[in-house]
Write a protein that holds these residues in place. Structure first.
Motif: not given
Length: 123
Positions: A47-50, A63-74
């Motif tokens: 689906v997605a990766a970061i 899913v491009k344009g509809r889904f967004t992957i993000s991360r919070d390392n804290n």
């Protein structure tokens, strides 16, 4: 590393959900994180990766344009924001991790997997 996914549920088509995947350990920032999904009777798909550096994000065409992957390392957490959901997005969604992972689109590129969370999109 241990992974715990959450945030799934039942939503109408066109709606939104945000999945979270919390990771244990103190080296989260060195892990490439991915989301995969598996619908009934189908193979697990990317689906997605970061990337571990956070500088690269990757998406399946579906899913491009509809889904967004993000991360919070804290917070040792990766997110998948899913908008404009469609019935074909219905699946069990799982998160995965690989330290300094490079094979982001292949499930074989990840050593660690969390349990899945069910996403159901009604028409």
């Amino acid at each position: 590393v241990q992974l715990q996914a959450s945030g799934g549920g039942l939503v109408q088509a066109g709606g939104s959900l945000r999945l979270s995947c919390a990771a244990s350990g103190r080296t989260f920032s060195s892990y490439t994180m991915g989301w995969f999904r598996q619908a009934p009777g189908k193979e697990r798909e990317f689906v997605a990766a970061i990337s571990w550096s956070g500088g690269g994000t990757y998406y399946a065409d579906s899913v491009k344009g509809r889904f967004t992957i993000s991360r919070d390392n804290n917070k040792n957490t990766v997110y998948l924001q899913m908008n404009s959901l469609k019935p074909e997005d219905t699946a069990v969604y799982s998160c995965a991790a690989e330290r300094y992972g490079e094979g982001v689109r292949s499930l074989y590129g990840y050593r660690y997997w969390g349990q899945g969370t069910q996403v159901t999109v009604s028409s």
